[in-house]
Design an enzyme around this catalytic site. Sequence first.
Site, PDB file in Angstrom:
ATOM      1  CG  HIS A  57      -1.777   1.161   1.401  1.00 30.85           C
ATOM      2  ND1 HIS A  57      -3.150   1.116   1.235  1.00 30.85           N
ATOM      3  CD2 HIS A  57      -1.502   2.451   1.726  1.00 30.85           C
ATOM      4  CE1 HIS A  57      -3.666   2.311   1.448  1.00 30.85           C
ATOM      5  NE2 HIS A  57      -2.677   3.142   1.752  1.00 30.85           N
ATOM      6  CD  GLU A  58       1.730   3.529   3.766  1.00 36.84           C
ATOM      7  OE1 GLU A  58       1.923   4.557   3.100  1.00 36.84           O
ATOM      8  OE2 GLU A  58       0.798   3.419   4.570  1.00 36.84           O
ATOM      9  CG  HIS A  61       0.214   5.972  -0.978  1.00 36.27           C
ATOM     10  ND1 HIS A  61      -0.868   6.507  -1.644  1.00 36.27           N
ATOM     11  CD2 HIS A  61      -0.280   5.394   0.146  1.00 36.27           C
ATOM     12  CE1 HIS A  61      -1.976   6.248  -0.954  1.00 36.27           C
ATOM     13  NE2 HIS A  61      -1.648   5.566   0.118  1.00 36.27           N
TER      14      HIS A  61
END
Length: 266
Positions: A57-58, A61
């Site tokens: 997820h990170e 980004h």
Amino acid sequence: MTTAATRHDRQISPVFLALVAVMAASAWAVWKEYGASPGFGVFLFVVSGWIVSLCLHEYAHARAALHSGDLTVGAKGYLTLNPLRYTHVALSIVLPVLFVVMGGIGLPGGAVFIERHRIRGRWRHSLISAAGPLTNILFAAALTAPFWLHALDGVPDVFRYALAFLALLQVTAAILNLLPVPGLDGYGIVEPWLSPALRRQVEPFAPFGLLAVFGVLWIPSVNHAFFDGVDALMRALDVSEWDTYWGQEYFRFWQGEPRVPVPFGS
């Protein structure tokens, strides 16, 4: 002078590889029913899988930010998938894992620090915010694929329950993260399209957005409505409430090994 991310900046961290190894080993143990407590294997599989999804997820980004103009994410270690390099390890990893253990809900984590002033274009800002929850959606799709592809023949029941519960966490994380609440990715998607005056008014509330969401979820009627919606979505993916329930029961191995009854009509 800011330069593009080097090969070293993109090298996958041994910490992440260790997490993947734990996830794979625990999945094998659950499948083979290895060990005295299948619940402990389910716990390891779900927690390691959940942390892996948080890392991805990170990373999503950061990767979107890199291609949108913020070349500093490489030097910060965000492209290595190392959870220890995030700006808030407690918020990104520790707190989400605690919420999984305590309540069986996928807490949106955060965050990587993106230097937004380096990025031009509202669409790019929105894409950076959307990249994280889109990763959760893809992870959920992969986990539920055996269900909606009807490819579960021969799959051990406990492994099926573990997949279902981990998928449930991904779905709840995606839904919560996409809420247009300050501090969450959903607000980050719409923020570039708001007027500067409105953004300045909302900005002070961003640190409290996640707390507000969980405060609202404590309201019984809201909580029931939220999980009814989640269950409906899981059923649309051919994952039954039976599967997710027993997945969570096995996950909580410290409560004792569950005795799963035979489903009615089987």
